[in-house]
Structures are given as structure tokens and as C-alpha cells.
Design a protein around this motif. Structure first.
Motif, short mmCIF file in Angstrom:
data_model
loop_
_atom_site.label_atom_id
_atom_site.label_comp_id
_atom_site.label_asym_id
_atom_site.label_seq_id
_atom_site.Cartn_x
_atom_site.Cartn_y
_atom_site.Cartn_z
N GLY A 71 0.82 -1.22 0.00
CA GLY A 71 0.00 0.00 0.00
C GLY A 71 0.84 1.26 0.00
O GLY A 71 0.61 2.17 0.79
N SER A 74 1.23 3.40 -2.59
CA SER A 74 0.91 4.32 -3.69
C SER A 74 0.54 5.72 -3.19
O SER A 74 0.44 6.65 -3.99
N ARG A 75 0.31 5.86 -1.88
CA ARG A 75 0.03 7.19 -1.31
C ARG A 75 0.10 7.09 0.21
O ARG A 75 0.36 6.03 0.76
N ILE A 108 0.60 7.04 4.15
CA ILE A 108 1.66 6.57 5.04
C ILE A 108 2.60 5.60 4.33
O ILE A 108 3.83 5.67 4.50
N ALA A 157 -2.53 -1.84 -5.13
CA ALA A 157 -3.53 -2.76 -5.69
C ALA A 157 -4.20 -2.16 -6.92
O ALA A 157 -4.42 -2.85 -7.90
N ALA A 158 -4.53 -0.87 -6.86
CA ALA A 158 -5.27 -0.25 -7.96
C ALA A 158 -4.65 1.05 -8.46
O ALA A 158 -4.71 1.37 -9.65
N ASP A 159 -4.04 1.79 -7.56
CA ASP A 159 -3.59 3.16 -7.87
C ASP A 159 -2.20 3.14 -8.51
O ASP A 159 -1.20 3.51 -7.89
N ASP A 219 -2.76 -7.49 -4.94
CA ASP A 219 -3.79 -7.35 -3.91
C ASP A 219 -3.35 -8.22 -2.74
O ASP A 219 -3.27 -9.45 -2.87
N VAL A 220 -3.07 -7.60 -1.59
CA VAL A 220 -2.48 -8.37 -0.49
C VAL A 220 -3.43 -9.44 0.06
O VAL A 220 -2.99 -10.36 0.75
N ASN A 228 1.61 -2.36 5.45
CA ASN A 228 0.96 -1.05 5.62
C ASN A 228 -0.42 -0.98 4.99
O ASN A 228 -1.29 -0.26 5.49
N SER A 258 -0.59 -0.78 12.62
CA SER A 258 -1.88 -0.91 13.30
C SER A 258 -2.56 0.46 13.34
O SER A 258 -2.46 1.24 12.38
N TYR A 302 -13.16 -1.68 11.60
CA TYR A 302 -11.76 -1.39 11.26
C TYR A 302 -10.87 -1.57 12.48
O TYR A 302 -9.81 -2.20 12.41
N LYS A 361 -7.47 -4.04 13.32
CA LYS A 361 -6.17 -3.55 13.79
C LYS A 361 -5.77 -4.25 15.09
O LYS A 361 -4.58 -4.43 15.36
N THR A 398 -3.77 10.51 11.26
CA THR A 398 -2.67 10.95 10.40
C THR A 398 -3.22 11.63 9.15
O THR A 398 -4.25 11.20 8.60
N THR A 400 -3.78 11.91 5.87
CA THR A 400 -3.75 11.22 4.57
C THR A 400 -5.15 11.31 3.95
O THR A 400 -6.09 11.81 4.59
N HIS A 448 -9.23 9.67 5.37
CA HIS A 448 -10.39 10.27 6.02
C HIS A 448 -11.36 10.84 4.99
O HIS A 448 -12.58 10.67 5.11
P1 NAP Z 1 -4.52 5.51 2.28
O1 NAP Z 1 -3.97 6.87 2.01
O2 NAP Z 1 -5.95 5.24 2.01
O3 NAP Z 1 -3.62 4.45 1.47
C1 NAP Z 1 -3.92 3.09 1.54
C2 NAP Z 1 -2.94 2.33 0.69
O4 NAP Z 1 -3.29 0.92 0.76
C3 NAP Z 1 -3.00 2.72 -0.76
O5 NAP Z 1 -1.68 2.74 -1.27
C4 NAP Z 1 -3.79 1.60 -1.41
O6 NAP Z 1 -3.42 1.42 -2.76
C5 NAP Z 1 -3.34 0.41 -0.58
N1 NAP Z 1 -4.24 -0.74 -0.63
C6 NAP Z 1 -5.56 -0.79 -0.35
N2 NAP Z 1 -6.03 -2.03 -0.52
C7 NAP Z 1 -4.97 -2.79 -0.93
C8 NAP Z 1 -4.81 -4.15 -1.26
N3 NAP Z 1 -5.84 -4.99 -1.23
N4 NAP Z 1 -3.59 -4.59 -1.62
C9 NAP Z 1 -2.53 -3.74 -1.67
N5 NAP Z 1 -2.63 -2.43 -1.36
C10 NAP Z 1 -3.83 -1.96 -1.00
O7 NAP Z 1 -4.29 5.08 3.80
P2 NAP Z 1 -3.26 5.62 4.90
O8 NAP Z 1 -3.95 6.63 5.72
O9 NAP Z 1 -1.96 5.96 4.27
O10 NAP Z 1 -3.12 4.32 5.80
C11 NAP Z 1 -2.04 3.42 5.68
C12 NAP Z 1 -2.08 2.46 6.85
O11 NAP Z 1 -2.04 3.20 8.08
C13 NAP Z 1 -3.37 1.63 6.90
O12 NAP Z 1 -3.08 0.33 7.38
C14 NAP Z 1 -4.21 2.38 7.92
O13 NAP Z 1 -5.14 1.53 8.54
C15 NAP Z 1 -3.14 2.85 8.88
N6 NAP Z 1 -3.53 4.00 9.70
C16 NAP Z 1 -3.91 5.18 9.13
C17 NAP Z 1 -4.27 6.24 9.95
C18 NAP Z 1 -4.71 7.58 9.40
O14 NAP Z 1 -5.23 8.40 10.18
N7 NAP Z 1 -4.53 7.85 8.12
C19 NAP Z 1 -4.22 6.10 11.35
C20 NAP Z 1 -3.81 4.89 11.88
C21 NAP Z 1 -3.46 3.85 11.05
P3 NAP Z 1 -4.47 1.16 -3.96
O15 NAP Z 1 -5.38 2.35 -4.03
O16 NAP Z 1 -3.63 0.97 -5.14
O17 NAP Z 1 -5.24 -0.06 -3.57
#
Ligand code: NAP
Length: 251
Positions: free
Chosen positions: A12, A14-15, A17, A37-39, A63-64, A89, A145, A160, A164, A193, A195, A198
Motif C-alpha cells: 500500500g 501508492s500514497r 503513510i 492494488a489499484a492506484d 492485492d495483499v 501497511n 496498526s 476497522y 487492527k 494521520t 492522509t 479520512h
Molecule cells: P490511504 O492513504 O488510504 O492508502 C492506503 C494504501 O493501501 C494505498 O496505497 C492503497 O493502494 C493500498 N491498498 C488498499 N487495498 C490494498 C490491497 N488490497 N492490496 C494492496 N494495497 C492496498 O491510507 P493511509 O492513511 O496511508 O493508511 C495506511 C495504513 O495506516 C493503513 O493500514 C491504515 O489503517 C493505517 N492508519 C492510518 C491512519 C490515518 O489516520 N490515516 C491512522 C492509523 C493507522 P491502492 O489504491 O492501489 O489499492
């Protein structure tokens, strides 16, 4: 840590964290397998950022939650060099905010597949390839997590938060299981965080809105989460395994 440190697979990336972790791993000398997976555009941007900064990376689609994709991801990453670090991630919320009873069965299953089955498959494959008992050279797994596990995200993301919780148990159990096989397993637990996660769930300002309840008064930036991952991967953390490190501004 070998020098150069080898290949880091970041799922994950592509954007958000994951992209920040990928960039940071590259800065620390890893060749980075930028999974998505898609982006594809996002993944290629992450690779371009890394290359522009003098690093080395490749975008690898998988796709993980699909076992065959995970095997192919490791096979292709191996072509870049010895895989020594794997960061679980990739994670999703299901793009909604609300009580558990309003979450569709399809969304429940998909979120569980990506957030739990995915890291299990990826970790299993990582151990198969890195364990010194299985002919590997050792390595590290970092799970991402969320501090959503603390209170369980009532009214917003119980489904969700539960996934975690599972990844934290995976961290503790697997760390004990493979500690003597040259593999450290740790977890970083970010708080809110900045990103696109939300906005995708329908609340673009959610991270900022949570700020009053955070002792440091603001959400994390992805680079701050990546710094914690980098430290756990570093030789400085050589005696740390099974740890869950909050990066949460104190909340
Ligand atoms: P995000 O911006 O939505 O990015 C999610 C990433 O996961 C994207 O690169 C997406 O790529 C990839 N992904 C989704 N489904 C997938 C799959 N089946 N196989 C492979 N890749 C996949 O999310 P984020 O905020 O950076 O979060 C990253 C991690 O931190 C997640 O585990 C999230 O639960 C955790 N987290 C986030 C926050 C927060 O506030 N943002 C807080 C605590 C924890 P594609 O679009 O290509 O699928």
C-alpha cells in the motif's frame, strides 16, 4: 543490518503513510518494492519521488488479500535483490464512517480480507523466505496498526479497529514464533494521520477535528510515522521485537 540493507517491500505504498515509508526506506538505502492494488499512478509517483532523490524502487501490483498475488509480489521483489524488510501497511476502512450495524456484510468481509488476511498472507510469505531455519537470511516485518484499538472506535470504525487489534496480536505472536529464526516483528500504531483515508471515508477534516483530544494538538504527518518504522528497522532497534509503538501525539 547488511550494507546495502537489501529490498524492502512496502504494501500500500501508492500514497499516504505507505508512500512516506517507501520514500524513507529508500533514503535509508533499501531498494523499495512499492506495492499497490489499484492506484498505479500513485505507485509510479512514489517510485519517481524515490528515483529523483537518488534511490531505487519498482512499482509492483498485488492485492495483499489474494494469496497468488502475494507470492508473485515476493517473487518479483526478489528480482530486485534480497528481501530483508516487509512492511504491512496496506489497510482500508471500507470508505464509510458509522456504527457497526450499518456496515454491509460485503464491506466487513473486504476490510477483514485486506487488513487481516492480507498481513497474514504477507507475513507467512515473508517468514517462508526470510527464516534462517528455512534457508533464508533473516529480516524484519513491521505491521501498521492504529490507535483505534485503544477505544475500538465506537460509532465510527468498530469493524476497522477490530482488524487492527488482530494485527497487533499477529505482531506479538509471530515475534515470539520467529525470534530465533533471525526475524524481528514489530508494529507501529499511528494515531490520526494526515492522509486521504479520512476524505475517502467521507470526512476530509476528520484528522484535524480530532486534534483537541490529542496532547500534541495535531494529527501526525505520514513522514512522522515513517520515521518510527525506519527506527524499528534500524540497527538501533536490534533488541526490539514484539513491540507496538504508538505514534499518536500522546493519545
Ligand atoms: P490511504 O492513504 O488510504 O492508502 C492506503 C494504501 O493501501 C494505498 O496505497 C492503497 O493502494 C493500498 N491498498 C488498499 N487495498 C490494498 C490491497 N488490497 N492490496 C494492496 N494495497 C492496498 O491510507 P493511509 O492513511 O496511508 O493508511 C495506511 C495504513 O495506516 C493503513 O493500514 C491504515 O489503517 C493505517 N492508519 C492510518 C491512519 C490515518 O489516520 N490515516 C491512522 C492509523 C493507522 P491502492 O489504491 O492501489 O489499492
Amino acid at each position: 543490518m547488511p550494507n546495502p540493507p537489501g529490498v524492502a517491500i512496502v504494501t500500500g505504498a501508492s500514497r499516504g503513510i505507505g508512500a512516506a515509508i517507501a520514500r524513507r526506506c529508500a533514503r535509508d538505502g533499501y531498494v523499495v518494492a512499492v506495492n499497490y492494488a489499484a492506484d498505479s499512478a500513485g505507485a509510479l509517483q512514489t517510485v519517481a519521488d524515490i528515483v529523483a532523490a537518488g534511490g531505487s524502487a519498482a512499482a509492483l501490483r498485488a492485492d495483499v488479500s489474494v494469496a497468488a498475488d502475494v507470492v508473485a509480489l515476493f517473487d518479483r521483489a526478489r528480482q530486485l535483490g534480497e528481501v530483508t524488510a516487509v512492511v504491512n501497511n496496506a489497510g482500508i476502512t471500507g470508505n464509510l464512517i458509522g456504527p457497526l450495524a450499518d456496515v454491509s456484510v460485503d464491506v466487513l468481509q473486504r476490510v477483514t480480507d485486506v487488513n487481516v488476511v492480507g498481513p497474514l498472507l504477507v507475513s507467512r510469505e515473508a517468514v517462508l523466505r526470510m527464516s534462517t531455519l528455512r534457508g533464508g537470511k533473516g529480516g524484519q516485518i513491521i505491521n501498521i496498526s492504529s490507535t483505534a484499538t485503544t477505544a475500538g472506535s465506537p460509532g465510527t470504525w468498530v469493524h476497522y479497529a477490530a482488524t487492527k487489534g488482530a494485527i497487533e496480536v499477529l505482531t506479538v505472536g509471530l515475534a515470539s514464533e520467529v525470534g530465533r529464526e533471525g526475524i524481528r516483528v514489530n508494529c507501529v500504531s499511528p494515531g490520526s494521520t494526515n492522509t486521504g483515508l479520512h476524505a475517502a471515508a467521507g470526512m476530509p477534516d476528520r484528522a484535524e477535528k480530532l486534534s483537541p483530544g490529542i496532547p500534541l494538538g495535531r494529527p501526525a504527518e505520514p513522514d512522522e510515522v515513517a520515521a518510527a518504522v525506519a527506527w524499528l528497522l534500524s540497527a538501533e532497534a536490534s533488541y526490539i521485537t514484539g513491540a507496538i509503538l504508538p505514534v499518536s501525539g500522546g493519545r
